[in-house]
Design an enzyme around this catalytic site. Sequence first.
Site, PDB file in Angstrom:
ATOM      1  N   HIS A 288       0.822  -1.212   0.000  1.00  0.00           N
ATOM      2  CA  HIS A 288       0.000   0.000   0.000  1.00  0.00           C
ATOM      3  C   HIS A 288       0.858   1.266   0.000  1.00  0.00           C
ATOM      4  O   HIS A 288       0.565   2.222  -0.720  1.00  0.00           O
ATOM      5  CB  HIS A 288      -0.941   0.002   1.206  1.00  0.00           C
ATOM      6  N   HIS A 367      29.038  38.724 -18.608  1.00  0.00           N
ATOM      7  CA  HIS A 367      28.220  37.765 -17.872  1.00  0.00           C
ATOM      8  C   HIS A 367      28.473  36.355 -18.382  1.00  0.00           C
ATOM      9  O   HIS A 367      27.940  35.950 -19.404  1.00  0.00           O
ATOM     10  CB  HIS A 367      26.732  38.125 -18.011  1.00  0.00           C
TER      11      HIS A 367
END
Length: 466
Positions: A288, A367
């Site tokens: 389960h 960058h």
Amino acid sequence: MNVKQRTIKADIKISGVGLHTGREVSMVLKPAPEYHWIKFQRVDLTDQPIIEVDADNVTDTSRGTTIAKGEASVSTIEHLMAALIGLQVDNVLVEIDGPEVPILDGSAAIFVQRLQEVGFEDQKADRDYYEIKNNIHYTDADNKVEIMAMPLDGYRLTCMIDFNSPVLGSQHASISTIKEFTKEIASSRTFCFLHELEMLLQNNLIKGGDLSNAIVIVDRDVEQEELNKLSTLFNRDDIEVAHEGILNNVELRYQNEPARHKLLDMVGDLALVGRPIKGHIMAARPGHSANVAFAKRIKTEIKKENKKKNFKVYDPNTPPVYDTVEIMKILPHRQPFLMIDKILELSERHVVGLKNVTMNEDLFMGHFPDSPVFPGVLQIEAMAQTGGILVLNTVPDPENWLTLFLKIENARFKNQVVPGDTVIFNCELLEPIRRGIARMKGVGMVGDKVVSEAELMAQIVKVKDN
């Protein structure tokens, strides 16, 4: 011809004892409308709360599957769920006057029988299948559990169990289509080992259990004294170990009945996905807890797909509403800080802008020049400029106004943007513009991938005369 959703033709009343609580419980299964799915209603409680059969509502899987909402709960739902899914019933309301579904004979057979006696009614809407499109995998290494879902135009299940038991050994069960469930799986009963039964009895955890609703596997030598104790507990005088290595309380309906019951539990627990499934599910040593975890994993995939459906994929080659020259007549930004190249759509409530990211932009000189990534803060700036077009569209002379952003909330960056990407920014108003102030949700996408999103607040102000 599309398969239609279906419900039951009339109410079905079923009564019995809950395995763990020992309480007498009555249920009434009622027809339900389209897209209702399966829900429980605790009619014995104040306000009669309703609990949806949904993986997000599972609260316990230790001795069955329990769902709850607030203080209301219903446990041991898996056999009834398996019967409904096995008979392809989409929409039912289960009114129940206690906290646990009756165990009956420990299988889904009685539920199936009662459902078939009443019959089914097709509804107008098409069945809302979730189709497995890519392999979905779940592993619990500690318990040696593996579950895999694969694409298939149908519903096929395969189950293997192995408890390292000389009696039970390794067993397999499978169905190639859900239509085989009633004949091959529904009557398979729950099972436990003798040592588990003794532990449950000692802790008063199976108050409604007797020896008619479970297969008890004996995988060790048992003294007659121990059998005598069980005979006293269950008010029987003939308990002994049968040659198959099980207590003689029942006869096996199938040689591999335990594996078939594990497959039955899988069918019932996977109802927690909230929709019928198309796919092939293969499981090794399921239980389960693993079934519920796997249902949640499928639900996660459904949520991802639904989110994608909410985002329209735009064609960058669509003739624009505004090109770059026209945008510069509205926005005061200029190179290198003009962040959008086109406006693709514009209405009173939304705007769609486009940004072509190229290696020629000045920002890439500083960058991450060796690993260029378009900065997240500039994605938000491009999103804001797109939203600015939407806000300025509310005034007749946008060239005489500025858009000032007041707040940025819930900004998230989900995928990198690199040179060569075309980013589509979609901004939608969260509420009507009041006094020149706008709140909007912005989403940036490259193809069908979300790269950034944020909630923005902006205000337009009149440019002061020189």
